[in-house]
Design a protein around this motif. Sequence first.
Motif: not given
Lengths: 247, 614, 402
Positions: A2, A5, A7, A23-25, A27, A61, A66
């Motif tokens: 991803s 990201v 969280e 929380s999500l991601a 691509e 991230r 981070d």
Amino acid sequence: MSVLVAEGLRKRFGANEAVAGVSLAVEPGEMLALIGPNGAGKSTCFNMLGGQLRPDEGAVRLGGQDVTGMAPRHLAHLGVGRTFQITASFASMTVRENVQTALLAQKRQAWRFWQAADAQHVGLAEGLLARVGMASQAERPAGVLAYGDLKRLELAMALAGDPVLLLMDEPTAGMAPAERAALMALVRGIARDQGVAVLFTEHDMDVVFGQADRVLVLDRGRLIAQGTPEAVRADPRVRAVYLGTAA
Amino acid sequence: MDLIFLQLLTGLAGASTLFLVAAGLTVIFGVTRVVNFSHGSLYMLGAFIAWSLLSRLPREPDYFVLGVLGAAVATAVIGAVLEVVLLRRIYRAPELLQLLATFGVVLVVQDVALWVWGPVDLSLPRPRWLRGAVEIAGLRFPFYDLVLIVVGPAVLGGLLLLFHRTRWGLLVRAATQDRDMVAALGVDQRVLFTSVFALGAGLAGLGGALALPQGSANLNMDLSVIAEAFVVVVVGGMGSLGGAFLAALLIGVLQAFGIALVPKITLVLVFLVMAAVLVVRPHGLLGKPQAMARGEVEALAPIRPAGPALQVLGLVALLAAILAPFVAGPYLLSVLTEAAVAVLFAASLHVMMGPGGMASFGHAAWFGVGAYAAAFAAKGLGAGMAVGLLLAPFAAGALALLVGAFVVRMSGVYLAMLTLAFAQIAWAVAFQWVEVTGGDNGVLGVWPDGWAADKPTMYWLALLLCVGGALVLRRALFAPFGFALRATRDSALRAEAIGLDAHRLRLAAFVLAGAGAGLSGAVFAYAKGSVFPTYMAIPHSVDALVTVLLGGVQTMAGPVVGAVTFTVLQSWLLMGDFWRIKLGLLIIALVLAFPTGIAGAASAVWDRWRGRAA
Amino acid sequence: MPVSRRTLLAAGAATVAAPGLLRAQSTSAPIRIGEINSYTAIPAFTLPYRMGWQLAVEQVNAAGGVLGRKLEVISHDDAGKPQDAVRLAGALLDETKVDVLAGGFLSNVGLAMSDVAKQRKRLFVASEPLTDALVWEQGHRYCYRLRPSTYMQVAMMVDDAVKLGAKRWVTVSPNYEYGQSLVKWFKLLMQQRQPGIEFVAEQWPALGRIDAGATVAALAQARPDAIFNGTFGPDLTNFVRQGNTRGLFEKRGVVSVLTGEPEYLEPLGDETPEGWIVTGWPVESVTDASNAGFIAAYRAKFGEMPKMGSVVGHATITAIAAGIAKSGSVDTEAMADGFKGAKFPTPFGEAYWRAQDNQGTLGTYVGRTAVKGGKGVMVDWRYADGASAMPTDEEVRKLRPV
Ligand SMILES: Nc1ncnc2c1ncn2[C@@H]1O[C@H](COP(=O)(O)OP(=O)(O)O)[C@@H](O)[C@H]1O
Ligand SMILES: [Mg+2]
């Protein structure tokens, strides 16, 4: 992997928890829509992802690194491009100069005191403007642009840094319906061709369901549904809180 | 213990006086956003009018109250006239322009007051009841000071009632928060503004009238209170009455105890307090961040590099300047030397004020640091002029870096006032550190090296360094740095989002401005042969502001046009009598005629003319 | 209103009319004195001062002028800024082609003009600036100074101060060079004359911005026997009022510089504290011929009583006239030498330019304050001749490097 990201993001304004554990991601090449009613916390999410706000809790991230609480200018150099719900451009400059300034900033050439700035990266700037359909307005002052054109200008500036991630908070607000679809189709093309991850919010459901690969639904700071446009459209909770029709 | 109590009471009386002066200023600012430089003049008028009334009235307390109120009302009327005749016409202009207009008013009132009341200090014979004292803890405390201790909070209470319990007050508070909404409510904003200005002026007059029994009505009152009034307003938070009261208390009490402990602190105490408060609380004790002020949007008009016609004009002017010594006499040459210095002084301020969006009320500090650096090189090191000229920009720049770290975090009037505070601290150091700086007697004999001793050579040198310096600054403003700087001013949010470090860019602009001013100060020192604390005093900072605003903030030619105009005007007017009223009226006329400055107006005319020709 | 509008206007008009464009230096052309002072910044002193020199110019010219030529004064306002004074001095020397520079109220303006004079090798006669530096540390052959310096003012009062027999002293003086130098000399001279004396507190109000209540309270706290004061003008009025009400001056000796000058005494009115030892000018009670003649002529011309500034303005012109007459020319080098020892009449009697340090011996009056008919006056006064208040030649040699 991803591109982005997040969280467990949380943000509190006094007693009001604007974002309560998201929380999500996203691509590469993906168009991810974040939708929700007014005040749901979408802009607050964007501001935490874009560095304008520091999350109270949670982590962000970018490409595995981070970047929680990192300043926007550092994120910009890591390839995060942004547009704002309330447009922000440089009113005292022409449209072209706005993009040139973005290019100079992204290429870390802002600290030059001698050569004339408006001769730098002219071709690149004009190319970017052409991509967003602003070539004909290049010499107009940004301060007099129509709202929709400002949105396009913002996109061009966001693209100036060859972003890996675009964060677009209501990128089509104030545009005519036809324009909206065109702009988002353009963004979608960029996402596909260059593998740019795009996270955007949008009120026009036709645009959302037409352009997004995936949709996240936010309500009162919480994600209440996610999935393909079709799945989300069919979700009764979403219909209840967001689309306004009783389940 | 008793002594401490007495000092406390003394401090409270001082605080009340301060609050009365500041209250009107903060009310006016809160609603109209006018930084009213002429507030001190209204205060002075209040004292003079009170003298005229009270010296004709019987000496009983009730007549005293009547006379004081009469003076306040008369001053309020003057304020209303001022608003209607002058300020109302320029509300749409950038807000600093109003400061310039009110500065013109200061000059006019000074001559008018001299004309009406004469040069001698006018004191009111105090009747017995005004002279009386009450015994507190075995010590005498003036009865009138007790009255003042009560009057301050009473006025605060009255104003709070007025603002919170009347429809007018409601509208005023609404206008403070959102002027457009008030307009939408169908309220005539103009009447509201006039009445607010009259109220503020009346409070100034009341302050002046109440100060009369403690001393005299005199021609120095205006400038002696204005700086402190601003400090109180800013420390309290601009527009906040409660804040102003707290600030007055803080300063009044600190002053009463401070001068007992450190007697020589009198010059800087209030400015130390302001610097300390602003560093910790950038919007004062009770202030809120300002919404973007009216006029700032217009201020963002695009800046264009000079077109071919303007470039030719500039070259011709430069050529004329270079050839001047062949025709000009020595006096004209010294005026032109000063004009050259003023060009760099103004251009350096313009860097931070125009593209940087940071107005400074203390720009003279860097000029002064540069001048003292030159003096130190000449007298302390015994070094040649080159050393002094080189040292000056670095010394000023280094100090600007230190101060700038605090200053550039802020914005608007708060930023301007913090620069003023640091400038006053610098001034006080120059003034009081007699062993090194010579105190107010200054440093003499800072004459140029032999090769530059004759007037034309010194002039050419000034031209080279100052006009050259201004051109270098101009170049930087059209370079990527200048674009990035303007970007941070136009939208800090966007600037950060594209990867610009707004803080460092603003700091760099501040340092550049400081270094430029420092160089101009050093050139001035050698041209004049001497250095004095007046170089970094408030009036000199005001000169810089006037110059830039007169020329036009939003044009690159502005500072040059302003510097030449202002220097020549001032040196010419100073040769005649009543120069203050002439200069004041001229400034007012220029502000009314050219709200975007002389260069701004010229470029607008040029554009229109070309538009028609094309 | 002590200075009427009419007189102000007349005074103003005269200066406007004065600058001519005549460049010719024929022997019949007037001798030009370029005068600079803080007319707008310090009007209380400088406007009477201007009337004083206007009277003197008229009188000198009526008596045939100097060296057969008339005197002409071209006057400018320095706005209280030394840098403006420097520029105007240049204008007067280069454009107006004056023969002598004169004027100054503020010490730093005086020093700045003196430095120009030194650099340009032209004569400068400082009228009012009181700083010692003008004739001592920074002194040079082209600079003369008329009025008694801070040192001299203090020296004139020390005898009376010692007689107070006070042990614990406090000082209050404006926070700039003039005030600092007064206190410095007072401490020094008192400690020489009265060993064991103590200075237990000092106050340094900012000029024009005294916080009188706090200042008086701080001084009272030190429980002094006597007070030395250097404040003047609006600060003095505020200080006296707070001091009176709080009883600071009761049973305490006060030595106060300049307080007896009419421009500073007048605003004190019926609150003038009694018995202060002051320098000044008892304009109501001087009766000797030169004082009386000056006062009469002044009143006839302007319709009001002269002030100390008027005396200084008047004497500036007569002192320059006498210097030029003795030099026999307006050549700068001739004047720089010729002024030395030149005797000149002043309203206070004859004075001269002391040869060693170019200091004028114009004195001042020392006396006590009192209230008469609701006004402050000076009583028990004596004229303190400047010549007797100067340090010895030997001491001056140490103080004056050139
Ligand atoms: N800076 C702020 N201070 C206080 N509350 C805020 C701030 N920003 C947003 N909020 C609150 O947080 C909640 C979410 O706002 P926002 O993220 O702007 O929602 P959306 O963009 O989904 O409309 C709202 O209740 C809003 O009032
Ligand atoms: Mg939003």
